[in-house]
Design an enzyme around this catalytic site. Structure first.
Site, PDB file in Angstrom:
ATOM      1  N   TRP A 134     -45.718 -38.752 -13.883  1.00 43.94           N
ATOM      2  CA  TRP A 134     -46.241 -40.064 -13.449  1.00 43.94           C
ATOM      3  C   TRP A 134     -45.594 -41.190 -14.238  1.00 43.94           C
ATOM      4  O   TRP A 134     -45.389 -41.055 -15.446  1.00 43.94           O
ATOM      5  CB  TRP A 134     -47.748 -40.077 -13.713  1.00 43.94           C
ATOM      6  CG  TRP A 134     -48.358 -41.435 -13.790  1.00 43.94           C
ATOM      7  CD1 TRP A 134     -48.386 -42.266 -14.875  1.00 43.94           C
ATOM      8  CD2 TRP A 134     -49.031 -42.123 -12.738  1.00 43.94           C
ATOM      9  NE1 TRP A 134     -49.045 -43.431 -14.562  1.00 43.94           N
ATOM     10  CE2 TRP A 134     -49.455 -43.361 -13.254  1.00 43.94           C
ATOM     11  CE3 TRP A 134     -49.332 -41.812 -11.407  1.00 43.94           C
ATOM     12  CZ2 TRP A 134     -50.158 -44.291 -12.495  1.00 43.94           C
ATOM     13  CZ3 TRP A 134     -50.038 -42.733 -10.649  1.00 43.94           C
ATOM     14  CH2 TRP A 134     -50.442 -43.954 -11.191  1.00 43.94           C
ATOM     15  N   ASN A 136     -45.954 -45.646 -14.762  1.00 47.56           N
ATOM     16  CA  ASN A 136     -46.362 -46.988 -14.333  1.00 47.56           C
ATOM     17  C   ASN A 136     -45.449 -48.008 -15.012  1.00 47.56           C
ATOM     18  O   ASN A 136     -44.224 -47.893 -14.861  1.00 47.56           O
ATOM     19  CB  ASN A 136     -47.866 -47.242 -14.406  1.00 47.56           C
ATOM     20  CG  ASN A 136     -48.562 -46.967 -15.708  1.00 47.56           C
ATOM     21  OD1 ASN A 136     -48.734 -45.836 -16.107  1.00 47.56           O
ATOM     22  ND2 ASN A 136     -49.003 -47.999 -16.383  1.00 47.56           N
ATOM     23  N   ASP A 137     -45.945 -48.981 -15.710  1.00 47.88           N
ATOM     24  CA  ASP A 137     -45.171 -50.170 -16.101  1.00 47.88           C
ATOM     25  C   ASP A 137     -43.781 -49.894 -16.719  1.00 47.88           C
ATOM     26  O   ASP A 137     -43.639 -49.008 -17.556  1.00 47.88           O
ATOM     27  CB  ASP A 137     -45.920 -50.957 -17.179  1.00 47.88           C
ATOM     28  CG  ASP A 137     -47.390 -51.087 -16.893  1.00 47.88           C
ATOM     29  OD1 ASP A 137     -47.850 -50.662 -15.827  1.00 47.88           O
ATOM     30  OD2 ASP A 137     -48.095 -51.615 -17.772  1.00 47.88           O
ATOM     31  N   GLN A 153     -44.040 -46.442 -18.960  1.00 50.65           N
ATOM     32  CA  GLN A 153     -45.301 -45.728 -19.121  1.00 50.65           C
ATOM     33  C   GLN A 153     -45.166 -44.381 -18.419  1.00 50.65           C
ATOM     34  O   GLN A 153     -44.871 -44.326 -17.214  1.00 50.65           O
ATOM     35  CB  GLN A 153     -46.449 -46.534 -18.499  1.00 50.65           C
ATOM     36  CG  GLN A 153     -46.811 -47.768 -19.286  1.00 50.65           C
ATOM     37  CD  GLN A 153     -47.513 -47.415 -20.584  1.00 50.65           C
ATOM     38  OE1 GLN A 153     -48.703 -47.145 -20.594  1.00 50.65           O
ATOM     39  NE2 GLN A 153     -46.782 -47.404 -21.693  1.00 50.65           N
ATOM     40  N   TRP A 161     -52.247 -40.817 -13.790  1.00 45.55           N
ATOM     41  CA  TRP A 161     -52.172 -41.542 -15.059  1.00 45.55           C
ATOM     42  C   TRP A 161     -52.799 -40.726 -16.202  1.00 45.55           C
ATOM     43  O   TRP A 161     -53.809 -40.052 -16.011  1.00 45.55           O
ATOM     44  CB  TRP A 161     -52.904 -42.884 -14.907  1.00 45.55           C
ATOM     45  CG  TRP A 161     -52.789 -43.762 -16.110  1.00 45.55           C
ATOM     46  CD1 TRP A 161     -51.804 -44.661 -16.357  1.00 45.55           C
ATOM     47  CD2 TRP A 161     -53.689 -43.817 -17.226  1.00 45.55           C
ATOM     48  NE1 TRP A 161     -52.022 -45.276 -17.571  1.00 45.55           N
ATOM     49  CE2 TRP A 161     -53.176 -44.775 -18.123  1.00 45.55           C
ATOM     50  CE3 TRP A 161     -54.861 -43.149 -17.567  1.00 45.55           C
ATOM     51  CZ2 TRP A 161     -53.794 -45.085 -19.324  1.00 45.55           C
ATOM     52  CZ3 TRP A 161     -55.481 -43.454 -18.771  1.00 45.55           C
ATOM     53  CH2 TRP A 161     -54.951 -44.419 -19.626  1.00 45.55           C
ATOM     54  N   PHE A 193     -49.280 -47.532 -24.998  1.00 42.12           N
ATOM     55  CA  PHE A 193     -49.353 -48.406 -23.833  1.00 42.12           C
ATOM     56  C   PHE A 193     -48.139 -49.349 -23.818  1.00 42.12           C
ATOM     57  O   PHE A 193     -47.251 -49.255 -24.657  1.00 42.12           O
ATOM     58  CB  PHE A 193     -50.670 -49.203 -23.854  1.00 42.12           C
ATOM     59  CG  PHE A 193     -51.843 -48.454 -23.242  1.00 42.12           C
ATOM     60  CD1 PHE A 193     -51.821 -47.078 -23.080  1.00 42.12           C
ATOM     61  CD2 PHE A 193     -52.985 -49.133 -22.818  1.00 42.12           C
ATOM     62  CE1 PHE A 193     -52.895 -46.388 -22.512  1.00 42.12           C
ATOM     63  CE2 PHE A 193     -54.058 -48.469 -22.245  1.00 42.12           C
ATOM     64  CZ  PHE A 193     -54.024 -47.102 -22.093  1.00 42.12           C
ATOM     65  N   ARG A 246     -53.596 -56.232 -25.191  1.00 42.11           N
ATOM     66  CA  ARG A 246     -52.463 -55.308 -25.123  1.00 42.11           C
ATOM     67  C   ARG A 246     -51.172 -55.923 -24.579  1.00 42.11           C
ATOM     68  O   ARG A 246     -51.116 -57.068 -24.179  1.00 42.11           O
ATOM     69  CB  ARG A 246     -52.844 -54.109 -24.264  1.00 42.11           C
ATOM     70  CG  ARG A 246     -53.357 -54.434 -22.883  1.00 42.11           C
ATOM     71  CD  ARG A 246     -53.678 -53.133 -22.151  1.00 42.11           C
ATOM     72  NE  ARG A 246     -54.153 -53.373 -20.817  1.00 42.11           N
ATOM     73  CZ  ARG A 246     -55.422 -53.318 -20.445  1.00 42.11           C
ATOM     74  NH1 ARG A 246     -56.355 -53.032 -21.325  1.00 42.11           N
ATOM     75  NH2 ARG A 246     -55.760 -53.537 -19.193  1.00 42.11           N
ATOM     76  N   ASP A 247     -50.156 -55.052 -24.539  1.00 42.98           N
ATOM     77  CA  ASP A 247     -48.864 -55.270 -23.877  1.00 42.98           C
ATOM     78  C   ASP A 247     -48.023 -56.352 -24.566  1.00 42.98           C
ATOM     79  O   ASP A 247     -47.598 -57.328 -23.928  1.00 42.98           O
ATOM     80  CB  ASP A 247     -49.079 -55.617 -22.388  1.00 42.98           C
ATOM     81  CG  ASP A 247     -49.986 -54.623 -21.679  1.00 42.98           C
ATOM     82  OD1 ASP A 247     -50.105 -53.496 -22.176  1.00 42.98           O
ATOM     83  OD2 ASP A 247     -50.571 -54.977 -20.637  1.00 42.98           O
ATOM     84  N   GLU A 298     -52.669 -58.792 -17.776  1.00 44.97           N
ATOM     85  CA  GLU A 298     -51.921 -57.731 -18.448  1.00 44.97           C
ATOM     86  C   GLU A 298     -50.441 -58.114 -18.506  1.00 44.97           C
ATOM     87  O   GLU A 298     -49.987 -59.036 -17.817  1.00 44.97           O
ATOM     88  CB  GLU A 298     -52.043 -56.414 -17.676  1.00 44.97           C
ATOM     89  CG  GLU A 298     -53.479 -55.932 -17.515  1.00 44.97           C
ATOM     90  CD  GLU A 298     -53.601 -54.586 -16.804  1.00 44.97           C
ATOM     91  OE1 GLU A 298     -54.389 -53.765 -17.266  1.00 44.97           O
ATOM     92  OE2 GLU A 298     -52.929 -54.371 -15.784  1.00 44.97           O
ATOM     93  N   TRP A 384     -52.423 -50.430  -8.339  1.00 46.25           N
ATOM     94  CA  TRP A 384     -53.512 -49.621  -8.904  1.00 46.25           C
ATOM     95  C   TRP A 384     -54.577 -49.266  -7.865  1.00 46.25           C
ATOM     96  O   TRP A 384     -55.362 -48.345  -8.073  1.00 46.25           O
ATOM     97  CB  TRP A 384     -54.155 -50.340 -10.105  1.00 46.25           C
ATOM     98  CG  TRP A 384     -53.327 -50.234 -11.347  1.00 46.25           C
ATOM     99  CD1 TRP A 384     -52.715 -51.240 -12.017  1.00 46.25           C
ATOM    100  CD2 TRP A 384     -53.009 -49.036 -12.083  1.00 46.25           C
ATOM    101  NE1 TRP A 384     -52.033 -50.760 -13.115  1.00 46.25           N
ATOM    102  CE2 TRP A 384     -52.205 -49.419 -13.174  1.00 46.25           C
ATOM    103  CE3 TRP A 384     -53.326 -47.688 -11.920  1.00 46.25           C
ATOM    104  CZ2 TRP A 384     -51.713 -48.485 -14.104  1.00 46.25           C
ATOM    105  CZ3 TRP A 384     -52.829 -46.766 -12.842  1.00 46.25           C
ATOM    106  CH2 TRP A 384     -52.041 -47.167 -13.910  1.00 46.25           C
TER     107      TRP A 384
END
Ligand code: FRU
Length: 551
Positions: A134, A136-137, A153, A161, A193, A246-247, A298, A384
């Site tokens: 998997w 993601n970002d 990610q 996830w 993350f 975060r991020d 985010e 999402w």
């Protein structure tokens, strides 16, 4: 199917539970004990099974890796490899809990020297796609010594996830990606993350959120061009009690010779500064009352166009989920100024600007230190709302094509246009030119279809100055009610002359209309190989060309 995978299948069929013993069967705490002789333990996965806790204990009692795996209960959908090379010749215990007796995983764990992911017809060519697992970002994107680095990610233990790592790939042309080993794996501070990279002489610094009991910010550094990272012993470098914190995105702010970090903190963006990348001082926050607040903020980014000149303009990215223009995840941005302490927005607080009006464009950020001050963005090509449900085998999700961002003006405001980066313009795509009389009330439908009767339309309404993409009949759509929803963009251009580039892959449609763009996933039974158009009025002129010169 490649030879090595066949080899594995044959091997797997003959040699279940190679040199292994199952201890304590019959209750919900089961241990598989074996002497490691092969490179990989292959764990059987079923995406809809509940997560099991899988952890490794070495013969001396020390705990090794710990991960959540959706161990197959009724049927094995695919295998994920757990690398045991480093322990060859030693005894390992693998605890899997709670997985009741009789579940298929107990008879299906395999050992093999090679691992080859299953093929999937929806892998979109020209895009970054992980080998398996998997994603993601996009994270830590940086250009260094002729290579574009993409971290991302990554869950190497399933196609949903979890177990957040930073995967890693490099490319010299933004289209062909070389997969490299995982760059950062979870530790006692938490999962890894999203975040960003910066560089100083020989060192690449990765900043990421450690997602454990709290979300804190951590750093790791690499002195071998990003091939291996060492986590900083003083982690985490920023603490907080804010639940969504975060991020980190870092930039070098040249006028003050300081590093600036932007962090998503609940419903705002927080700014910090540092001279040494270790100690950080809080500066300010931006966001209250501005733009869309229908979801969590985010993955920020902070870009400077025309640095130092009288036309200097700053852009703050704020990915938001949910709250996107067609539901779920999307990227909003603010234009304005930044003085090393604070970001000030130059448009009315009620204005929301979207970078991409499709449903499958999220967590967009740009490459740090791209050549010629280019602003090259990439985003996760999913939403999402339905991300874990999209049809795929052995991997889930890809990144969008890279886009070059440019500022343009409309009615006194500043906006961003996204155009396919020059590196991807050799991929097959349609180039369409549309001419309509100014103030026309006409309509135009562009249709991309296949012999199975599946299609996607892009419809211009020149009276309402809107463009709509509809994927209701695009192929497989029934996995989520949120999927077959039309997506609409405003046409911020009344010139009457429009250029449109449409890039189609096995599972995506990316439409670049100059002042707007839209990214939507599709799952047709066969590629759309036919283009037709219908105008409501003879005054609408359409010319098109399918560019399919290479790759
Ligand atoms: C955005 C996001 C980030 C977070 C990451 C976790 O998609 O929620 O805010 O760091 O995904 O995987």
């Amino acid at each position: 199917m490649k030879k090595s995978f066949l080899t594995f299948c044959l091997f797997a069929a003959c040699m279940p539970l190679f040199a292994a013993a199952l201890l304590q069967p019959g209750n919900e705490f089961n241990v598989l004990r074996f002497v490691a002789e092969k490179n990989f333990m292959l764990l059987p996965v079923q995406d809809t099974a509940p997560e099991a806790d899988v952890y490794v204990v070495y013969a001396n009692g020390q705990q090794g890796e710990r991960m959540k795996v959706r161990l197959a209960r009724e049927r094995v959908e695919y295998y994920v490899p757990f690398d045991i090379k480093a322990y060859k010749g030693r005894e390992i215990s693998v605890c899997m809990t709670p997985v009741p007796e009789g579940m298929v995983c107990w008879d299906s764990i395999r050992f093999a020297d090679e691992f080859e992911p299953l093929p999937c017809k929806y892998r979109p060519s020209g895009h970054f796609v992980p080998p398996y697992g998997w994603i993601n970002d996009p994270n830590g994107m940086i250009y260094r010594n002729g290579e574009y680095h993409l971290f991302y990610q990554y869950n190497p233990y399933g196609c949903t996830w979890g177990n957040m790592h930073w995967g890693h790939a490099v490319s010299t042309n933004l289209t062909d990606w070389e997969h490299l080993p995982v760059a950062l794996a979870p530790d006692a501070w938490g999962g890894i993350f999203s975040g960003s990279c910066v560089q100083k002489q020989d060192t690449v610094f990765a900043f990421y959120t450690s997602a454990g009991a709290r979300q804190t910010q951590s750093m790791a550094y690499s002195t071998d061009d990003g091939r291996t990272f060492t986590k900083y012993a003083g982690n985490p470098v920023i603490f907080s009690n804010v639940p969504d914190f975060r991020d980190p995105k870092l930039i070098w702010y040249a006028p003050d010779s300081v590093w600036i970090m932007v962090l998503a903190a609940g419903q705002q963006m927080d700014f910090y500064k540092s001279g040494n990348l270790r100690q950080w001082e809080y500066l300010s926050s931006f966001g209250k009352g501005y733009g869309c607040h229908d979801g969590v903020w985010e993955c920020p980014d902070l870009l400077c166009f025309n640095a130092g000149g009288k036309n200097e303009k700053w852009v703050l990215f704020c990915n938001i989920n949910p709250g996107g223009p067609a539901g779920g995840s999307a990227t909003q941005y603010f234009t304005g100024s930044f003085n090393g302490r604070e970001f000030a927005c130059d448009s009315d607080s009620s204005v929301t600007k979207w970078l991409d009006y499709g449903k499958d464009h999220y967590a967009a950020v740009t490459f740090t230190d791209a050549p010629d001050d280019r602003k090259i963005s990439m985003a996760w090509m999913n939403n999402w709302q339905y991300a874990p449900l999209v049809p795929a085998t052995h991997y889930r999700s890809a990144m969008t094509l890279p886009r070059d961002l440019q500022l343009f003006r409309h009615k006194g405001g500043y906006y961003l246009s996204s155009l396919p980066s020059k590196e991807v313009q050799d991929l097959p795509h349609y180039e369409i030119s549309i001419t309509v009389p100014k103030k026309s009330k006409a309509g135009l439908e562009l249709k991309f279809s296949n012999a199975a009767g599946e299609y996607v339309t892009i419809t211009y309404d020149f009276a309402a100055d809107t463009v709509v993409m509809d994927r209701a009949h695009s192929g497989i759509t029934g996995f989520s009610d949120d999927f077959p929803v039309p997506t609409a963009a405003p046409l911020l251009d009344e010139s009457g002359r429009y250029k449109l580039s449409v890039y189609l892959s096995a599972s995506s449609v990316e439409a670049f209309g100059g002042t707007w763009c839209m990214t939507n996933n599709v799952y047709p039974s066969a590629p759309y190989d036919t283009f037709t158009y219908t105008a409501t009025d003879k005054s609408v002129k359409v010319e098109y060309e399918l560019k399919s010169n290479t790759k």
